[in-house]
Structures are given as C-alpha cells and as structure tokens.
Design a protein around this motif. Structure first.
Motif, PDB file in Angstrom:
ATOM      1  N   PHE A 213      10.219  -0.609  14.972  1.00 20.16           N
ATOM      2  CA  PHE A 213      10.135   0.532  15.654  1.00 20.16           C
ATOM      3  C   PHE A 213       8.484   0.734  15.483  1.00 20.16           C
ATOM      4  CE2 PHE A 213       8.809   5.072  14.904  1.00 20.16           C
ATOM      5  CZ  PHE A 213       9.457   5.676  16.088  1.00 20.16           C
TER       6      PHE A 213
ATOM      7  N   TYR B 161      14.243  -2.446   8.252  1.00 11.91           N
ATOM      8  CA  TYR B 161      13.444  -1.536   9.245  1.00 11.91           C
ATOM      9  C   TYR B 161      11.928  -1.779   8.965  1.00 11.91           C
ATOM     10  CZ  TYR B 161      17.819   1.143   9.948  1.00 11.91           C
ATOM     11  OH  TYR B 161      19.145   1.356  10.312  1.00 11.91           O
TER      12      TYR B 161
ATOM     13  N   GLU C 271      17.801  -1.594   3.867  1.00  7.74           N
ATOM     14  CA  GLU C 271      18.702  -0.376   3.827  1.00  7.74           C
ATOM     15  C   GLU C 271      20.129  -1.304   3.959  1.00  7.74           C
ATOM     16  OE1 GLU C 271      18.534   3.054   5.780  1.00  7.74           O
ATOM     17  OE2 GLU C 271      16.710   3.610   4.849  1.00  7.74           O
TER      18      GLU C 271
ATOM     19  N   ASP D 284       5.172   3.451  16.093  1.00  5.78           N
ATOM     20  CA  ASP D 284       4.823   4.727  16.707  1.00  5.78           C
ATOM     21  C   ASP D 284       3.159   4.709  16.555  1.00  5.78           C
ATOM     22  OD1 ASP D 284       4.438   7.293  16.611  1.00  5.78           O
ATOM     23  OD2 ASP D 284       4.554   7.749  14.291  1.00  5.78           O
TER      24      ASP D 284
ATOM     25  N   LEU E 106      -0.866   0.150  10.049  1.00  2.00           N
ATOM     26  CA  LEU E 106      -0.019   0.093   8.683  1.00  2.00           C
ATOM     27  C   LEU E 106       1.225  -0.199   9.218  1.00  2.00           C
ATOM     28  CD1 LEU E 106      -0.391   1.214   5.597  1.00  2.00           C
ATOM     29  CD2 LEU E 106       0.337   3.392   6.514  1.00  2.00           C
ATOM     30  N   VAL E 107       1.895  -0.987   8.374  1.00  2.00           N
ATOM     31  CA  VAL E 107       3.313  -1.538   8.453  1.00  2.00           C
ATOM     32  C   VAL E 107       4.225  -1.068   7.253  1.00  2.00           C
ATOM     33  CG1 VAL E 107       5.060  -3.524   9.047  1.00  2.00           C
ATOM     34  CG2 VAL E 107       2.760  -3.143  10.371  1.00  2.00           C
ATOM     35  N   GLY E 108       5.235  -0.592   7.338  1.00  2.00           N
ATOM     36  CA  GLY E 108       6.094  -0.255   6.362  1.00  2.00           C
ATOM     37  C   GLY E 108       7.576  -1.001   6.448  1.00  2.00           C
TER      38      GLY E 108
ATOM     39  N   ASP F 129       8.606  -0.783  10.494  1.00  2.00           N
ATOM     40  CA  ASP F 129       7.952   0.480  11.058  1.00  2.00           C
ATOM     41  C   ASP F 129       6.671   0.120  11.181  1.00  2.00           C
ATOM     42  OD1 ASP F 129      10.425   1.951  11.535  1.00  2.00           O
ATOM     43  OD2 ASP F 129      10.420   2.540   9.395  1.00  2.00           O
TER      44      ASP F 129
ATOM     45  N   VAL G 169       0.862  -1.287  -0.017  1.00  2.00           N
ATOM     46  CA  VAL G 169       0.012   0.165  -0.060  1.00  2.00           C
ATOM     47  C   VAL G 169       0.740   1.282  -0.066  1.00  2.00           C
ATOM     48  CG1 VAL G 169      -2.306  -1.075   0.908  1.00  2.00           C
ATOM     49  CG2 VAL G 169      -0.301  -0.342   2.394  1.00  2.00           C
ATOM     50  N   VAL G 170       1.943   1.136   0.351  1.00  2.03           N
ATOM     51  CA  VAL G 170       3.006   2.402   0.434  1.00  2.03           C
ATOM     52  C   VAL G 170       4.157   1.839  -0.885  1.00  2.03           C
ATOM     53  CG1 VAL G 170       4.501   3.864   1.830  1.00  2.03           C
ATOM     54  CG2 VAL G 170       2.551   2.799   2.855  1.00  2.03           C
ATOM     55  N   SER G 171       4.018   2.818  -1.667  1.00  2.27           N
ATOM     56  CA  SER G 171       5.098   2.420  -2.739  1.00  2.27           C
ATOM     57  C   SER G 171       6.608   2.676  -2.419  1.00  2.27           C
ATOM     58  CB  SER G 171       4.539   3.183  -4.138  1.00  2.27           C
ATOM     59  OG  SER G 171       4.625   4.758  -3.904  1.00  2.27           O
ATOM     60  N   ASN G 172       6.711   3.598  -1.632  1.00  2.56           N
ATOM     61  CA  ASN G 172       8.271   3.879  -1.473  1.00  2.56           C
ATOM     62  C   ASN G 172       8.998   3.146  -0.233  1.00  2.56           C
ATOM     63  OD1 ASN G 172       7.149   5.695   0.205  1.00  2.56           O
ATOM     64  ND2 ASN G 172       7.885   7.375  -0.573  1.00  2.56           N
ATOM     65  N   THR G 173       8.083   1.814   0.052  1.00  2.99           N
ATOM     66  CA  THR G 173       8.872   0.817   0.879  1.00  2.99           C
ATOM     67  C   THR G 173       9.288  -0.310   0.282  1.00  2.99           C
ATOM     68  OG1 THR G 173       6.819  -0.097   1.485  1.00  2.99           O
ATOM     69  CG2 THR G 173       7.555   1.688   2.849  1.00  2.99           C
TER      70      THR G 173
ATOM     71  N   LYS H  36      11.289  -1.232   5.325  1.00  2.00           N
ATOM     72  CA  LYS H  36      12.537  -0.741   4.338  1.00  2.00           C
ATOM     73  C   LYS H  36      13.698  -1.578   4.815  1.00  2.00           C
ATOM     74  CE  LYS H  36      11.448   4.213   3.839  1.00  2.00           C
ATOM     75  NZ  LYS H  36      11.324   4.353   2.330  1.00  2.00           N
TER      76      LYS H  36
ATOM     77  N   LEU I  48       2.875   1.547  12.233  1.00  2.00           N
ATOM     78  CA  LEU I  48       2.200   2.871  12.578  1.00  2.00           C
ATOM     79  C   LEU I  48       0.748   2.530  13.140  1.00  2.00           C
ATOM     80  CD1 LEU I  48       1.988   5.809  12.423  1.00  2.00           C
ATOM     81  CD2 LEU I  48       1.370   5.584  10.043  1.00  2.00           C
TER      82      LEU I  48
END
Lengths: 291, 246
Positions: A84, A138, A67, A86, A61-63, A140, A43-47, A65, A142
């Motif tokens: 992490f 990572y 790195e 939040d 919502l989980v993203g 993350d 659902v989040v394109s930059n992850t 990443k 939310l």
C-alpha cells in the motif's frame, strides 16, 4: 514519475540536456552516478519492521506489519504480501485529498511487479496452517517528500524494511479433538527473519536527449520523456521491466538501458546489504527524524 | 480496568511519570527542503510531522477566496502503520476529517490571516506513530512548522491533554491511559495570552473536578510552550550562526 511538481524554463532544460550529453549533470554527477543514500531501520516501534530512506530530497518511510490472515485458495501453503502506497500531502500540496492516488497506484503496481516472481521471497515460510492461517505482511509505504527518482527510493526502502522485519515464532498444537491451536511465543526475541537476498531493487533509467541517466533529480525528470524501470536482483537477474512516460524508445537503446540498469542495480544491492548489516551490528542510537 | 493499575500506590504512572509530568518532548524544525516550513515532534512515543506551504494563490476551488484574509487549509492523516492495529486508510475517515477541521479552526485563530488577502496557507500533518495525544502532537508540530515558514502568528499554540483517573488529574495521557475509559480533556491554548482556542472532552466528568483538570491542562500547555520556545530559539540561533559563518 508523472511529476508536475514544477516547471522548467527552456534555458534550464537546455542546460540539463547539454550537461547530460557531456556526461556531467548539473549536480556534478556522471550519467551512471547515484546520489547519496541515507537509510535507517527500526524507526517506528509499533511495526514488525520499518525503514526510513532519504535519497537526495526524496524521503520515504516504510512500515511492515505482520498480521494473521487466510491464505489465497490458489496458493494454500503460502503467506501473502500486500503493498500500500500513500503519497502524503506533506510531499506536495497536489497530493491533498485523493490527489496522490494515481501516483500511489503506479508505485504499488511497480512493487507488485518486481515481487511477482516466486524466487523473490520465500512465501512458504509465512505459512502457519496450510489452507487455514498464514502471515500477511502489509508493506505500507509513505512518501514524505518527492525529490525525483521515487520508484528507486521506494524499492530501496521496502527492501530495508523487509530486512528489518521480525515475525514472532508460532507453534501449532493439536488438542484431543483434532482442533489446531496457534500459540504465540512469549519471548519477544524469539522471532523469524526474512531472507531478502533475492529481493530486487528498481533502477529507473531516464532518457534525456540521446543518453540515459540513473537516479534523475526532479528537474531531470521534467526533461525526460521516456523512462525504463528495471527490477534488478543482487545476482543481476532482471525482474520486471516497464516503460513509462509519453516518449518512445528504440529497441537498440532499450538494450543499452537494461545493461546499465543491471550494472547499477547490482552495485546498489550489495551496497544496501553492506549498509544494513553494518547498521545492525553497530549499537548506535536511533536518530530518526531528529538527526 | 481490570488487571492494570494506571497509578501505583506510590503515585507513579505506568511509564514512570508522576501525575503532573509531561512525556519527553523532542522536536526539529526544517526537516524538509521543498516545503516552505516543516517540523517534526516526538512526545514520548507519539511522533508527528507537519509541513506548511504558502501563503500562495488559491489553487483549488476559487470560490474559497477571501478578499480580506488568507484561507487556512489543513489536512490530518495517520500513517497506516502508526497504530497498533493496522489502519486501512490514512485519511478521509470521519475522525481525520474532524481533526482537520479542528486544526483549521485552531490555526485560523492564531495566524494573522489579514496580512495575506486572497491567498491560501496549507498545513499538512501526519502522525507517524500514535501513542495518545495525537491531536496535541499535531498542533505542536504545526506551530513549529508555521514558525519555520515565517508566517506571522499572534502567539504560539500549544496543546496538551489531561485526564481524570482514579480520582486524580493526570497530565499528557498516553494511549494506555486513554483506553482505560476515563474522561480526558484536550486543550489547545495561546500560552502568553492564556486564551483557549480548542477545548474538547469526550466522556463524563463531575463539574467540581473540571477546574482541577483544566488547570492542570493549562499548566501542561505552558510547559509545552517552554519546550517549544527553547527549540525555536535554538534553531534560529543555529541557523544564524551558519549564515554568518558562511
């Protein structure tokens, strides 16, 4: 969850406790029934991988990443996983500023606990150059809305996001002077997936009166003094266990709770796997928050 | 910027828009059930979520109580995974605090706060995915959320950016265009009364060009208003239909 999101009157409390005693909860479920779960990945394109999960009124919502970083000196041939959490003020005005931090740490510790075992994820697959470079994932989380049973919802969403995670393939080449060079693949579809089959899910069992329930709504959480969070894998292995809340539990009931947690957790694992595979194979358009 | 052409010879931008076109705006009101009002907006690849709680009694810091009007409290945060590079913390950095302050000022200007003396209205916005124009997406989402909460406002507030790249003004600039280093203007305005409530520019722009850019941004805000107004009307007629059906 140490929820202070609302208050219940004595009459409401009594109604819920009596309902649980008769195996009929206020929303019509039996003690071991789960609420309807909606999950959507990517659902989040930059992850590298993401998932949104809705369980009753709980919205996560989980993203993920990926790195590049340096591995731990103690485990030079493994990648790393960092959690992490939040708690967004969107979920409750109490989370404004630093208000959500305590709960966020509680949730990220619970995640750390169930991912602690080496059989959970093959971290050696995340190694690029031993003692040099590795992938750091990572994760993350939310929390967008809190409607009870936060821990279970977070673990479901994390597993879905890890299932969706795609890590670019890298090739390590050594040049003439023995220097190692990392080359990222040009093809965006040349990716590695993670094997999430052994990733456990958290099942929270809340003690209400003399019985326990799974997937408590926030009203039910207010009636429960003691909770047990159990990490359960697809095969029924217990990974991580924690008693929470101000009340106490006798050993006899703990065995019972683990047993029903295991039963529910195994079903939950296989249902999630089914749903994720089905979503991947269907060419349905993404809905996200617009649905 | 080397190697990257912001506007092609044919007058098209990187994402295929013309210079005075907005990105696609999709919105939804009433995303959450527990909050008093909530809304979600997508402007191209920028995605924002806003929730509104209140008016309720002032919780923290009783000193903030205003005897003649409501206090507007805003918090801006960005998901750690929302940007290309991972952010180490979602809120509390200078940029977010500045954004929170701007949001508060913007909404204090439009909410009819005199109607709720000694109370507080909370507006929380969260960027889920960032691709330029974060502040605008937040303002637009928050406007929808305030409307969803049924809090009286003097007018909508709509926000839009406009940049000045390669000697021509560009509307609603994306992250790539933002990072090209050219000047850009962020404008929040009340579209019906044509009053500007927020105006911000970070770079250098010749005064002769200012009018062109501001005019374009103003037009952009009106275009955003048209879209938001349609969403609100659709949402209300849908909920009305649901209510009468049952």
């Amino acid at each position: 969850m140490s929820s202070t999101l609302g208050v219940l009157s004595d009459a409401e409390r009594l109604f819920i406790v009596h309902g649980v005693q008769d195996d009929l909860r206020s929303d019509g479920r039996a003690c071991e029934d789960y609420r309807h779960v909606q999950v959507e990945t990517d659902v989040v394109s930059n992850t590298s991988g993401s998932a949104r999960l809705r369980l009753g009124n709980t919205d996560i919502l989980v993203g993920v990443k990926a790195e590049m970083g340096e591995p731990d000196p103690g485990r030079p041939k493994e990648g790393k996983l960092e959690f992490f959490v939040d708690c967004s003020a969107n979920a409750s005005p109490e989370f404004e500023g630093r208000g959500g931090e305590e709960l966020a740490i509680e949730v990220s510790n619970a995640l750390q606990r169930i991912f602690n075992s080496r059989s959970t994820l093959d971290l050696t697959a995340l190694c690029i150059i031993p003692e040099g470079q590795c992938w750091v994932l990572y994760v993350d989380v939310l929390v967008l809305e809190c409607g009870g049973n936060l821990f279970d919802a977070v673990s479901l969403a994390v597993k879905a996001a890890l299932f969706n995670t795609r890590i670019p393939t890298v090739v390590v080449t050594a040049d003439d002077e023995g220097q190692q060079e990392i080359e990222l693949s040009d093809d965006p579809y040349d990716v590695k997936r993670l094997d999430v089959d052994n990733v456990p899910l958290i099942v929270t069992l809340s003690k209400i009166g003399h019985r326990h329930v799974v997937d408590a709504s926030w009203e039910e959480e207010l009636c429960s003094l003691a909770r047990l969070t159990v990490g359960v894998t697809q095969k029924g292995t217990i990974a991580g266990l924690n008693k929470e809340g101000s009340g106490s539990l006798d050993p006899e009931s703990i065995y019972e709770m683990i047993e029903s947690g295991k039963k529910v957790g195994m079903v939950l694992n296989s249902r999630l796997k089914e749903a994720l595979e089905k979503e991947e194979n269907s060419k349905r358009e993404k809905i996200g928050f617009l649905g | 910027m080397a190697g990257l052409e912001i506007i092609s010879d044919q007058g098209y931008r990187i994402d295929g828009r013309r210079s005075s076109e907005l990105r696609k705006v999709c919105a939804r009101m009433g995303v959450f059930t527990q909050a008093d009002g909530s809304a979600y907006i997508e402007q191209g690849n920028t995605k924002a979520l806003a929730t509104v709680y209140g008016p309720h009694e002032v919780r923290k810091g009783r000193g903030k109580i205003q005897h003649d009007r409501a206090v507007v409290n805003c918090q801006f945060s960005m998901a750690t995974f929302s940007t290309g590079e991972r952010k180490s913390r979602p809120k509390g950095d200078r940029r977010s605090q500045e954004m929170s302050m701007h949001l508060r000022q913007t909404f204090e200007a439009v909410i009819v706060t005199e109607l709720f003396p000694r109370s507080q209205i909370d507006i929380y916005v969260q960027i889920l995915q960032a691709d330029g124009g974060n502040y605008c997406a937040c303002v637009n989402a928050a406007t929808l959320a305030v409307i969803d909460a049924g809090i009286p406002m003097k007018d909508y507030v709509c926000a839009c950016t406009a940049g000045f790249i390669q000697d021509s003004p560009l509307l609603d600039i994306s992250y790539v265009e933002e990072s090209a280093g050219a000047p850009f203007l962020t404008v929040a305005m009340m579209p019906k009364s044509e009053q500007i409530v927020l105006l911000e520019m970070n770079s250098r722009l010749h005064a002769d060009n200012m009018e062109k850019v501001l005019d374009l941004a103003t037009q952009g805000c009106k275009d955003v208003f048209a879209v938001l107004d349609r969403h609100v009307r659709d949402h209300v007629s849908e909920s009305h239909a649901l209510m009468t059906a049952s």
